[in-house]
Design a protein around this motif. Structure first.
Motif, PDB file in Angstrom:
ATOM      1  N   SER A 179       0.778  -1.195   0.090  1.00  0.00           N
ATOM      2  CA  SER A 179       0.005  -0.244   0.015  1.00  0.00           C
ATOM      3  C   SER A 179       0.705   1.334   0.078  1.00  0.00           C
ATOM      4  CB  SER A 179      -0.908  -0.207   1.176  1.00  0.00           C
ATOM      5  OG  SER A 179      -0.257   0.262   2.383  1.00  0.00           O
ATOM      6  N   TRP A 180       0.395   2.378  -0.342  1.00  0.00           N
ATOM      7  CA  TRP A 180       1.070   3.600  -0.395  1.00  0.00           C
ATOM      8  C   TRP A 180       1.510   3.795   1.191  1.00  0.00           C
ATOM      9  CZ3 TRP A 180       3.826   6.916  -2.678  1.00  0.00           C
ATOM     10  CH2 TRP A 180       3.709   6.952  -4.053  1.00  0.00           C
ATOM     11  N   PHE A 181       0.731   3.712   2.143  1.00  0.00           N
ATOM     12  CA  PHE A 181       1.088   3.915   3.591  1.00  0.00           C
ATOM     13  C   PHE A 181       2.279   3.066   3.958  1.00  0.00           C
ATOM     14  CE2 PHE A 181       1.031   3.648   8.164  1.00  0.00           C
ATOM     15  CZ  PHE A 181       0.067   4.748   8.636  1.00  0.00           C
ATOM     16  N   SER A 182       2.421   1.800   3.599  1.00  0.00           N
ATOM     17  CA  SER A 182       3.577   0.968   3.896  1.00  0.00           C
ATOM     18  C   SER A 182       4.782   1.100   2.919  1.00  0.00           C
ATOM     19  CB  SER A 182       2.956  -0.312   3.925  1.00  0.00           C
ATOM     20  OG  SER A 182       2.779  -0.834   2.796  1.00  0.00           O
ATOM     21  N   GLN A 183       4.616   1.613   1.763  1.00  0.00           N
ATOM     22  CA  GLN A 183       5.458   1.699   0.840  1.00  0.00           C
ATOM     23  C   GLN A 183       6.404   3.018   0.578  1.00  0.00           C
ATOM     24  OE1 GLN A 183       3.718  -0.393  -2.760  1.00  0.00           O
ATOM     25  NE2 GLN A 183       5.091  -2.072  -2.438  1.00  0.00           N
ATOM     26  N   GLY A 184       5.276   3.877   0.786  1.00  0.00           N
ATOM     27  CA  GLY A 184       5.604   5.305   0.577  1.00  0.00           C
ATOM     28  C   GLY A 184       5.814   6.339   1.935  1.00  0.00           C
ATOM     29  N   LEU A 185       4.962   6.099   2.866  1.00  0.00           N
ATOM     30  CA  LEU A 185       5.052   7.026   3.966  1.00  0.00           C
ATOM     31  C   LEU A 185       5.822   6.583   4.917  1.00  0.00           C
ATOM     32  CD1 LEU A 185       2.387   7.811   2.352  1.00  0.00           C
ATOM     33  CD2 LEU A 185       1.305   8.280   4.353  1.00  0.00           C
ATOM     34  N   VAL A 186       6.024   5.229   5.308  1.00  0.00           N
ATOM     35  CA  VAL A 186       6.746   4.794   6.568  1.00  0.00           C
ATOM     36  C   VAL A 186       7.450   3.752   6.131  1.00  0.00           C
ATOM     37  CG1 VAL A 186       5.193   5.729   8.308  1.00  0.00           C
ATOM     38  CG2 VAL A 186       4.923   3.329   7.388  1.00  0.00           C
ATOM     39  N   VAL A 187       8.415   3.037   6.700  1.00  0.00           N
ATOM     40  CA  VAL A 187       9.432   2.000   6.681  1.00  0.00           C
ATOM     41  C   VAL A 187       8.769   0.918   7.640  1.00  0.00           C
ATOM     42  CG1 VAL A 187      11.520   0.889   6.644  1.00  0.00           C
ATOM     43  CG2 VAL A 187      11.259   3.292   5.919  1.00  0.00           C
ATOM     44  N   PRO A 188       8.045  -0.121   6.949  1.00  0.00           N
ATOM     45  CA  PRO A 188       7.496  -1.331   7.850  1.00  0.00           C
ATOM     46  C   PRO A 188       8.835  -1.991   8.614  1.00  0.00           C
ATOM     47  CG  PRO A 188       6.685  -1.607   5.567  1.00  0.00           C
ATOM     48  CD  PRO A 188       7.804  -0.661   5.568  1.00  0.00           C
ATOM     49  N   GLY A 189       8.467  -2.320  10.017  1.00  0.00           N
ATOM     50  CA  GLY A 189       9.408  -3.049  10.675  1.00  0.00           C
ATOM     51  C   GLY A 189      10.539  -2.169  11.397  1.00  0.00           C
ATOM     52  N   ARG A 196       7.362  10.312   4.625  1.00  0.00           N
ATOM     53  CA  ARG A 196       7.282  10.804   3.486  1.00  0.00           C
ATOM     54  C   ARG A 196       5.939  11.174   3.102  1.00  0.00           C
ATOM     55  NH1 ARG A 196      12.473  12.170   2.074  1.00  0.00           N
ATOM     56  NH2 ARG A 196      14.057  10.332   2.651  1.00  0.00           N
ATOM     57  N   THR A 197       5.680  12.506   2.270  1.00  0.00           N
ATOM     58  CA  THR A 197       4.379  12.940   2.075  1.00  0.00           C
ATOM     59  C   THR A 197       4.483  13.005   0.406  1.00  0.00           C
ATOM     60  OG1 THR A 197       2.789  14.583   1.826  1.00  0.00           O
ATOM     61  CG2 THR A 197       5.058  15.437   2.204  1.00  0.00           C
ATOM     62  N   PRO A 198       3.526  11.963  -0.354  1.00  0.00           N
ATOM     63  CA  PRO A 198       3.734  12.271  -1.888  1.00  0.00           C
ATOM     64  C   PRO A 198       2.875  13.208  -2.320  1.00  0.00           C
ATOM     65  CG  PRO A 198       2.874  10.235  -1.024  1.00  0.00           C
ATOM     66  CD  PRO A 198       2.792  11.078   0.231  1.00  0.00           C
ATOM     67  N   SER A 199       1.919  13.924  -1.599  1.00  0.00           N
ATOM     68  CA  SER A 199       0.931  14.831  -2.140  1.00  0.00           C
ATOM     69  C   SER A 199       1.792  16.167  -2.631  1.00  0.00           C
ATOM     70  CB  SER A 199       0.010  15.427  -1.080  1.00  0.00           C
ATOM     71  OG  SER A 199      -0.809  14.151  -0.842  1.00  0.00           O
ATOM     72  N   SER A 200       1.223  16.871  -3.746  1.00  0.00           N
ATOM     73  CA  SER A 200       1.584  18.038  -3.929  1.00  0.00           C
ATOM     74  C   SER A 200       0.877  18.932  -2.890  1.00  0.00           C
ATOM     75  CB  SER A 200       1.046  18.341  -5.444  1.00  0.00           C
ATOM     76  OG  SER A 200       1.513  17.606  -6.312  1.00  0.00           O
ATOM     77  N   ARG A 201       1.435  20.189  -2.785  1.00  0.00           N
ATOM     78  CA  ARG A 201       1.055  20.969  -1.595  1.00  0.00           C
ATOM     79  C   ARG A 201      -0.302  21.361  -1.554  1.00  0.00           C
ATOM     80  NH1 ARG A 201       3.857  24.371   1.884  1.00  0.00           N
ATOM     81  NH2 ARG A 201       6.019  24.126   0.477  1.00  0.00           N
ATOM     82  N   GLY A 202      -1.214  21.106  -0.647  1.00  0.00           N
ATOM     83  CA  GLY A 202      -2.440  21.433  -0.687  1.00  0.00           C
ATOM     84  C   GLY A 202      -3.551  20.495  -1.417  1.00  0.00           C
ATOM     85  N   VAL A 203      -3.252  19.516  -1.910  1.00  0.00           N
ATOM     86  CA  VAL A 203      -3.793  18.565  -2.924  1.00  0.00           C
ATOM     87  C   VAL A 203      -4.459  17.540  -1.750  1.00  0.00           C
ATOM     88  CG1 VAL A 203      -4.005  16.690  -4.615  1.00  0.00           C
ATOM     89  CG2 VAL A 203      -2.608  18.991  -4.994  1.00  0.00           C
ATOM     90  N   GLY A 204      -5.616  17.252  -1.942  1.00  0.00           N
ATOM     91  CA  GLY A 204      -6.431  16.344  -1.028  1.00  0.00           C
ATOM     92  C   GLY A 204      -6.401  14.994  -1.578  1.00  0.00           C
ATOM     93  N   HIS A 205      -6.454  14.111  -0.420  1.00  0.00           N
ATOM     94  CA  HIS A 205      -6.387  12.612  -1.118  1.00  0.00           C
ATOM     95  C   HIS A 205      -7.219  11.879  -0.307  1.00  0.00           C
ATOM     96  CE1 HIS A 205      -3.976   9.448  -3.074  1.00  0.00           C
ATOM     97  NE2 HIS A 205      -4.004   8.664  -2.030  1.00  0.00           N
ATOM     98  N   GLN A 206      -7.713  10.611  -1.034  1.00  0.00           N
ATOM     99  CA  GLN A 206      -8.795   9.774  -0.378  1.00  0.00           C
ATOM    100  C   GLN A 206      -8.087   8.516  -0.019  1.00  0.00           C
ATOM    101  OE1 GLN A 206     -12.616  10.133  -1.509  1.00  0.00           O
ATOM    102  NE2 GLN A 206     -12.704   9.305   0.391  1.00  0.00           N
ATOM    103  N   TRP A 207      -8.413   8.177   1.495  1.00  0.00           N
ATOM    104  CA  TRP A 207      -7.653   6.893   2.159  1.00  0.00           C
ATOM    105  C   TRP A 207      -8.719   6.063   2.416  1.00  0.00           C
ATOM    106  CZ3 TRP A 207      -2.529   5.947   2.359  1.00  0.00           C
ATOM    107  CH2 TRP A 207      -1.735   7.015   2.150  1.00  0.00           C
ATOM    108  N   ALA A 208      -8.574   4.799   2.711  1.00  0.00           N
ATOM    109  CA  ALA A 208      -9.809   3.734   3.324  1.00  0.00           C
ATOM    110  C   ALA A 208      -9.068   3.063   4.246  1.00  0.00           C
ATOM    111  CB  ALA A 208     -10.238   3.194   2.246  1.00  0.00           C
ATOM    112  N   TYR A 209      -9.408   2.875   5.413  1.00  0.00           N
ATOM    113  CA  TYR A 209      -9.107   1.883   6.574  1.00  0.00           C
ATOM    114  C   TYR A 209      -9.486   0.516   6.123  1.00  0.00           C
ATOM    115  CZ  TYR A 209      -8.014   0.217  11.119  1.00  0.00           C
ATOM    116  OH  TYR A 209      -7.533  -0.544  12.129  1.00  0.00           O
TER     117      TYR A 209
END
Length: 335
Positions: A179-189, A196-209
């Motif tokens: 997922s983006w959460f585990s592959q892009g934002l943090v390092v598992p383990g 890390r934040t992939p978003s351009s400044r001020g751009v909203g993003h849709q997440w689902a738990y």
């Protein structure tokens, strides 16, 4: 309803039970008293460990083989189609054939197919707010395949199958897999030191738990006899208004566990250099537009159908996700 009919009504075949969404749906089905079958190419004990659940009836087989799917689905009222090739390997060559096998089995059994949907099958003409009936004119290869998946399911409902498509944003959760959460934002383990934040400044993003997505699917399944033959719903999930709410939540949760994390931009500049050697990176680059353009889902149909949308507060969901990824102390509960 006879005993056999009652048994069939609560018997499901899950394709992808060892994956993120498939595993979560499997665990919730079992907890709700369903009989769950699952195809696996692994030894059953290994598959059970990967799925994180006991009580699954494991069947040796492959979702690419129509006869395997047909045999496993016999006597099932529901087929959860949550299977994807790992690491996006040969995604284009396997995704549609696997769905065709599921559709054939569903028609034979008069079963309901449940498909996790995405925003990929919509193009700019449907942005920035997506509704269930928004036009599907994707501009990416992956989006075109996603649109075709839904089209084939819709067509299958004219031949005896039923279908529920639950569209949601980027998955996160304790067992969300790739997922983006585990592959892009943090390092598992590892403890959270950099976010890390992939978003351009001020751009909203849709997440689902992920547990909320599975709860939504289960609630719809319990009402499937009252739904249209082809039912598609959007989840509002967690809407990150300006692209900072998710990374700030990670930072807050990490701080509560004594971890001081810095928020830094995602290194998009390096991705084209890595992409030739890692298919996953190539896929991430194709979907980069979703980090440059706000794309939000309206959940009006879902709320009208269920009365409410299952929703875990963001910090709680993030804490369980980080715990599941091994980023927090081992005593933190994983849900």
């Amino acid at each position: 309803m006879s005993l056999d009919e009652e048994t069939r009504a609560k018997t499901a075949l899950v394709l992808g039970a060892t994956g993120g969404i498939g595993g979560e749906v499997t665990r919730q089905l079992l907890a709700s008293g369903w009989t769950v079958r699952a195809l696996t190419r692994r030894p059953p004990a290994e598959a059970a460990q990967a799925a994180g659940a006991e009580g699954i009836h494991w069947i040796a087989g492959d979702a690419m083989h129509a006869s395997d799917v047909a045999a496993a689905a016999e006597g099932c009222a529901v087929i959860v189609h949550a299977v994807n090739p790992p690491g996006y390997r040969n995604w284009a060559g396997t995704v549609l054939p696997m769905l065709d096998n599921t559709i054939a089995a569903a028609i034979a059994q008069r079963a309901t197919v449940v498909l996790p949907g995405t925003v990929y099958n919509f193009g700019p003409d449907a942005f920035p707010v997506l509704h269930e009936d928004s036009p599907q004119n994707p501009v990416t290869r992956k989006g075109a395949i996603r649109a075709e998946l839904e089209k084939r399911l819709r067509d299958a409902t004219m031949r005896g199958a039923r279908a529920i498509v639950v569209r949601a944003g980027d998955f996160f959760g304790p067992r969300a897999g790739s997922s983006w959460f585990s592959q892009g934002l943090v390092v598992p383990g590892k403890p959270v030191t950099t976010i890390r934040t992939p978003s351009s400044r001020g751009v909203g993003h849709q997440w689902a738990y992920l547990p909320d997505v599975a709860r939504t699917m289960l609630a719809l399944l319990e009402r499937r006899d009252t739904l249209p033959a082809f039912c598609s719903v959007n989840m509002a999930g967690h809407w990150d208004e300006d692209g900072t709410e998710m990374v700030n939540a990670i930072q807050r949760v990490a701080a509560r566990h004594g971890q001081q994390a810095a928020i830094k931009p995602f290194p998009w500049w390096a991705m084209p250099l890595i992409a030739p050697f890692q298919p996953t990176i190539k896929e991430l680059l194709e979907m980069r537009y979703l980090w440059k353009t706000p794309v939000r889902m309206s959940n009006e149909v879902l709320v009208r159908t269920l009365g409410t949308e299952p929703h875990t507060p963001l910090d709680e969901a993030v804490e369980h996700t980080l715990a599941g990824l091994g980023c927090l102390p081992t005593h933190v509960a994983r849900k």
